[in-house]
Design a protein around this motif. Structure first.
Motif, PDB file in Angstrom:
ATOM      1  N   THR A 278      -1.912  -5.773   3.487  1.00 56.72           N
ATOM      2  CA  THR A 278      -2.571  -5.906   4.946  1.00 56.72           C
ATOM      3  C   THR A 278      -4.059  -5.475   4.686  1.00 56.72           C
ATOM      4  O   THR A 278      -4.701  -4.925   3.206  1.00 56.72           O
ATOM      5  N   ARG A 279      -5.044  -5.550   5.654  1.00 53.61           N
ATOM      6  CA  ARG A 279      -6.486  -5.214   6.089  1.00 53.61           C
ATOM      7  C   ARG A 279      -6.610  -4.352   7.065  1.00 53.61           C
ATOM      8  O   ARG A 279      -6.517  -4.895   8.298  1.00 53.61           O
ATOM      9  N   ASN A 280      -7.334  -3.195   7.297  1.00 54.26           N
ATOM     10  CA  ASN A 280      -7.968  -3.000   8.436  1.00 54.26           C
ATOM     11  C   ASN A 280      -9.447  -2.385   8.123  1.00 54.26           C
ATOM     12  O   ASN A 280      -9.334  -0.626   7.865  1.00 54.26           O
ATOM     13  N   ASP A 281     -10.054  -2.922   8.066  1.00 51.34           N
ATOM     14  CA  ASP A 281     -11.661  -2.235   8.115  1.00 51.34           C
ATOM     15  C   ASP A 281     -12.563  -3.096   9.208  1.00 51.34           C
ATOM     16  O   ASP A 281     -12.635  -3.988   9.863  1.00 51.34           O
ATOM     17  N   LYS A 282     -12.352  -1.538   9.633  1.00 52.86           N
ATOM     18  CA  LYS A 282     -13.213  -1.778  11.158  1.00 52.86           C
ATOM     19  C   LYS A 282     -14.953  -2.004  11.062  1.00 52.86           C
ATOM     20  O   LYS A 282     -14.942  -2.239  11.840  1.00 52.86           O
ATOM     21  N   GLU A 283     -15.466  -0.853   9.961  1.00 56.73           N
ATOM     22  CA  GLU A 283     -16.585  -0.757  10.145  1.00 56.73           C
ATOM     23  C   GLU A 283     -16.970  -2.858   9.734  1.00 56.73           C
ATOM     24  O   GLU A 283     -17.936  -3.489  10.528  1.00 56.73           O
ATOM     25  N   ASN A 284     -16.478  -3.859   9.610  1.00 56.52           N
ATOM     26  CA  ASN A 284     -16.082  -5.293   9.238  1.00 56.52           C
ATOM     27  C   ASN A 284     -15.294  -5.819  10.192  1.00 56.52           C
ATOM     28  O   ASN A 284     -16.043  -6.906  10.572  1.00 56.52           O
TER      29      ASN A 284
ATOM     30  N   LYS B 136      -6.654 -11.537  -4.078  1.00 53.69           N
ATOM     31  CA  LYS B 136      -7.371 -10.582  -2.861  1.00 53.69           C
ATOM     32  C   LYS B 136      -7.396  -9.109  -2.314  1.00 53.69           C
ATOM     33  O   LYS B 136      -8.046  -7.920  -1.981  1.00 53.69           O
ATOM     34  N   THR B 137      -6.802  -8.276  -3.651  1.00 54.01           N
ATOM     35  CA  THR B 137      -6.050  -6.383  -3.653  1.00 54.01           C
ATOM     36  C   THR B 137      -7.107  -6.119  -4.383  1.00 54.01           C
ATOM     37  O   THR B 137      -7.667  -4.804  -4.308  1.00 54.01           O
ATOM     38  N   GLY B 138      -7.960  -6.740  -5.279  1.00 55.20           N
ATOM     39  CA  GLY B 138      -8.792  -6.149  -6.272  1.00 55.20           C
ATOM     40  C   GLY B 138      -8.209  -5.671  -7.600  1.00 55.20           C
ATOM     41  O   GLY B 138      -8.854  -4.392  -8.487  1.00 55.20           O
ATOM     42  N   ILE B 139      -6.976  -5.728  -8.097  1.00 57.74           N
ATOM     43  CA  ILE B 139      -6.317  -4.894  -8.963  1.00 57.74           C
ATOM     44  C   ILE B 139      -4.959  -6.262  -9.312  1.00 57.74           C
ATOM     45  O   ILE B 139      -4.950  -7.061  -8.504  1.00 57.74           O
ATOM     46  N   HIS B 140      -5.174  -5.863 -10.732  1.00 60.88           N
ATOM     47  CA  HIS B 140      -3.870  -6.420 -11.619  1.00 60.88           C
ATOM     48  C   HIS B 140      -2.577  -6.591 -10.828  1.00 60.88           C
ATOM     49  O   HIS B 140      -1.845  -5.497 -10.365  1.00 60.88           O
ATOM     50  N   TRP B 141      -1.659  -7.696 -11.069  1.00 59.62           N
ATOM     51  CA  TRP B 141      -0.652  -7.706 -10.794  1.00 59.62           C
ATOM     52  C   TRP B 141       0.191  -6.301 -11.626  1.00 59.62           C
ATOM     53  O   TRP B 141       1.363  -5.892 -10.463  1.00 59.62           O
ATOM     54  N   ASN B 142       0.179  -6.356 -12.733  1.00 54.55           N
ATOM     55  CA  ASN B 142       0.599  -5.492 -13.712  1.00 54.55           C
ATOM     56  C   ASN B 142       0.381  -3.905 -13.108  1.00 54.55           C
ATOM     57  O   ASN B 142       0.691  -3.067 -13.558  1.00 54.55           O
ATOM     58  N   ASP B 143      -0.529  -3.646 -11.925  1.00 53.64           N
ATOM     59  CA  ASP B 143      -1.670  -2.496 -12.003  1.00 53.64           C
ATOM     60  C   ASP B 143      -0.925  -2.322 -10.457  1.00 53.64           C
ATOM     61  O   ASP B 143      -1.381  -1.164  -9.613  1.00 53.64           O
ATOM     62  N   ARG B 144      -0.369  -3.207  -9.911  1.00 48.11           N
ATOM     63  CA  ARG B 144      -0.400  -2.769  -8.593  1.00 48.11           C
ATOM     64  C   ARG B 144       0.374  -1.479  -7.698  1.00 48.11           C
ATOM     65  O   ARG B 144       0.636  -0.792  -6.529  1.00 48.11           O
ATOM     66  N   ILE B 145       1.314  -0.792  -8.647  1.00 47.58           N
ATOM     67  CA  ILE B 145       1.813   0.782  -8.218  1.00 47.58           C
ATOM     68  C   ILE B 145       1.093   1.760  -8.808  1.00 47.58           C
ATOM     69  O   ILE B 145       0.504   2.819  -7.898  1.00 47.58           O
ATOM     70  N   ALA B 146       0.067   2.167 -10.080  1.00 49.83           N
ATOM     71  CA  ALA B 146      -0.492   2.602 -10.795  1.00 49.83           C
ATOM     72  C   ALA B 146      -1.644   3.123  -9.782  1.00 49.83           C
ATOM     73  O   ALA B 146      -2.689   3.734  -9.303  1.00 49.83           O
ATOM     74  N   LYS B 147      -2.027   2.239  -8.832  1.00 48.89           N
ATOM     75  CA  LYS B 147      -3.780   1.603  -8.926  1.00 48.89           C
ATOM     76  C   LYS B 147      -3.202   1.342  -6.747  1.00 48.89           C
ATOM     77  O   LYS B 147      -4.190   0.030  -6.150  1.00 48.89           O
TER      78      LYS B 147
ATOM     79  N   GLY C  45      -3.513   1.773  -3.452  1.00 46.41           N
ATOM     80  CA  GLY C  45      -4.159   2.214  -1.869  1.00 46.41           C
ATOM     81  C   GLY C  45      -5.449   3.156  -2.928  1.00 46.41           C
ATOM     82  O   GLY C  45      -5.814   3.921  -2.119  1.00 46.41           O
ATOM     83  N   THR C  46      -5.904   2.924  -3.728  1.00 43.95           N
ATOM     84  CA  THR C  46      -6.804   3.612  -4.787  1.00 43.95           C
ATOM     85  C   THR C  46      -8.210   1.954  -4.959  1.00 43.95           C
ATOM     86  O   THR C  46      -9.541   2.730  -4.983  1.00 43.95           O
ATOM     87  N   THR C  47      -8.300   0.839  -3.916  1.00 43.89           N
ATOM     88  CA  THR C  47      -9.257   0.253  -3.737  1.00 43.89           C
ATOM     89  C   THR C  47     -10.158   0.238  -2.648  1.00 43.89           C
ATOM     90  O   THR C  47      -9.431   1.060  -1.201  1.00 43.89           O
ATOM     91  N   ASP C  48     -10.917  -0.298  -2.167  1.00 43.24           N
ATOM     92  CA  ASP C  48     -11.735  -0.049  -1.025  1.00 43.24           C
ATOM     93  C   ASP C  48     -11.136  -0.604   0.184  1.00 43.24           C
ATOM     94  O   ASP C  48      -9.995  -1.487  -0.173  1.00 43.24           O
ATOM     95  N   LYS C  49     -11.780   0.120   1.156  1.00 43.41           N
ATOM     96  CA  LYS C  49     -10.678  -0.644   2.680  1.00 43.41           C
ATOM     97  C   LYS C  49     -11.132  -2.340   2.572  1.00 43.41           C
ATOM     98  O   LYS C  49     -10.537  -2.857   3.475  1.00 43.41           O
ATOM     99  N   SER C  50     -12.345  -2.720   1.725  1.00 42.44           N
ATOM    100  CA  SER C  50     -12.366  -4.433   2.241  1.00 42.44           C
ATOM    101  C   SER C  50     -11.562  -5.423   1.676  1.00 42.44           C
ATOM    102  O   SER C  50     -11.359  -6.448   1.982  1.00 42.44           O
ATOM    103  N   LYS C  51     -11.074  -4.477   0.334  1.00 37.26           N
ATOM    104  CA  LYS C  51      -9.653  -5.451   0.152  1.00 37.26           C
ATOM    105  C   LYS C  51      -8.397  -4.881   0.885  1.00 37.26           C
ATOM    106  O   LYS C  51      -8.009  -4.231   1.253  1.00 37.26           O
ATOM    107  N   PHE C  52      -7.507  -5.952   0.190  1.00 37.22           N
ATOM    108  CA  PHE C  52      -5.981  -5.896   0.956  1.00 37.22           C
ATOM    109  C   PHE C  52      -5.620  -5.058   0.215  1.00 37.22           C
ATOM    110  O   PHE C  52      -5.696  -4.916  -0.863  1.00 37.22           O
ATOM    111  N   GLN C  53      -5.168  -4.083   1.179  1.00 36.17           N
ATOM    112  CA  GLN C  53      -3.804  -3.729   0.119  1.00 36.17           C
ATOM    113  C   GLN C  53      -2.146  -3.878   0.214  1.00 36.17           C
ATOM    114  O   GLN C  53      -1.591  -4.636   1.482  1.00 36.17           O
TER     115      GLN C  53
END
Length: 420
Positions: A151-157, A219-230, A232-240
């Motif tokens: 999901t992505r909720n980027d109100k600025e863009n 789409k998320t900017g994180i690797h599949w292996n880091d999907r749990i550790a990271k 909610g840590t990426t920018d809002k412009s990326k999918f969460q």
């Protein structure tokens, strides 16, 4: 109407009000059916009303929906074939009507129609998405379903309520083949999502998983292996991505895909804008295939295994260890056997040694005896010859030796006897 009673009346069809929808063929006329029903404790009705419990009909009459059938459906009576009536009389008890019900014709027709609709829907889905009649969602060794939502909720863009649904499909038939597909919802309650399917044909699990994880990273900017550790840590412009909670399986943790690998040529969110030309698709497929082949050739990288494969590998290792232990025990037993003296061989060797010594002693004793005998005979002969020589040519002034005295005496006696 009161129930028929009397001597010789059977109770097989008691509490049954029976009628027929129309002529049933052969002897199944109104008069005969009425007589058979009455004799077996039932009531025969000429019309269909609310008191009727059973209506005998043929499949043709039921499909034609003649008036008596419509009334039977209205009053919820059992619409059965004449076989129910005949089998009940033969077995002398009221049988279950479900096996003879003509309503099953409607049920079969309905099921057939639903199957045709489902098949047609699967064919339509297969053209743009996946034929869900032939595929199901893949689950790994932890029973994690590969069906996730980004999901992505980027109100600025102005990107509010956007959503990606990622699927990894596994074929129902064996050997299993796999396909990755994704749906993109550009706005909330979007009824016509964009479909992304990088491959037109199913592939092996390793390739499909690579497509899935690369798309996730894109789409998320994180690797599949880091999907749990990271998460909610990426920018809002990326999918969460929100990992499962409540003790649900979260999936295995494999090596992530390199960042340089990408399914899309540009980083845009719309799948239609990413795959612009067929040549780009071919290049991307070739790169993914080369990467998969490099991974297969590299023995250092970990390989994803399911629970069944891990158990089989442990069992094989255990069998190898048992075989190795047995081989070592056999070698040790063989060495102990070689080191232990053989009693039978030792006794026989000592016996042979003693026998050989005794035989040598006997041989030497015999040789000594032979030598003694020969020496005695030689000495005796020499003495006789010397005595004869002394008698024939006696030397003056010489005295015979004492040792030759007996031989000399015998010679002298012999000469005297000859003179006499």
């Amino acid at each position: 109407m009161s129930r028929p009673q009397g001597k010789g009346i059977s109770c097989t069809l008691s509490k049954c009000d029976i009628t027929i929808a129309g002529p049933l063929g052969d002897d199944w006329t109104y008069e005969n059916v009425a007589r058979w029903t009455t004799y077996n404790g039932g009531i025969f009705c000429n019309i269909v009303d609310k008191d009727v419990t059973h209506v005998l009909a043929t499949p043709e009459q039921y499909k034609a929906r003649i008036p008596t059938i419509k009334l039977a459906i209205k009053y919820k009576a059992h619409i059965v074939t004449k076989d129910w009536f005949e089998d009940s009389l033969y077995k002398k008890r009221r049988l279950n009507e479900e096996e003879y019900s003509l309503k099953r014709i409607d049920q079969k027709a309905k099921a057939k129609k639903e199957l045709e609709v489902k098949a047609q829907k699967g064919i339509e889905q297969a053209e743009s998405f996946i034929n869900t009649n032939l595929y199901h969602i893949y689950r790994d060794g932890t029973y994690f379903p590969y069906e996730i939502t980004l999901t992505r909720n980027d109100k600025e863009n102005g990107n509010v309520g956007q959503k990606y649904q990622l699927y990894l499909w596994e074929s129902n038939s064996k050997p299993h083949l796999y396909q990755f597909a994704a749906k993109f919802y550009k706005k909330p309650r979007d009824s016509r999502p964009s479909i992304h399917r990088p491959r037109e044909t199913p592939v092996l699990l390793e390739t499909a998983l690579k497509d899935f994880t690369v798309f996730f990273h894109q789409k998320t900017g994180i690797h599949w292996n880091d999907r749990i550790a990271k998460a909610g840590t990426t920018d809002k412009s990326k999918f969460q991505y929100q990992p499962p909670i409540g003790g649900k399986p979260v999936g295995t943790l494999d090596d992530p895909a390199p960042e340089s690998w990408s399914i899309f040529g540009s980083g845009t969110d719309s799948p239609s804008a990413t795959d612009s030309t067929s040549s780009t698709k071919k290049d991307q497929k070739q790169e993914l295939d080369k990467a998969a082949s490099r991974k297969r050739k590299s023995p250092a990288e970990p390989v994803q295994r399911t629970g069944g494969e891990k158990r089989q590998r442990r069992e094989k290792e255990k069998v190898k260890e048992d075989d190795k232990k047995k081989e070592e025990e056999r070698e040790k037993a063989k060495e102990r056997k070689e080191e232990e003296p053989n009693c039978e061989n030792s006794v026989s060797a000592r016996t042979r040694g003693k026998t050989a010594v005794n035989n040598n002693k006997r041989a030497r004793a015999c040789e000594d005896d032979d030598l003694a005998v020969k020496h005695h005979e030689t000495t005796k002969r020499q003495k006789v010859e010397a005595a004869n020589a002394d008698i024939d040519e006696p030397s003056q002034g010489e005295q015979p030796e004492i040792s030759n005295l007996s031989a000399l005496v015998r010679t002298m006696r012999k000469s005297r006897k000859r003179e006499v």
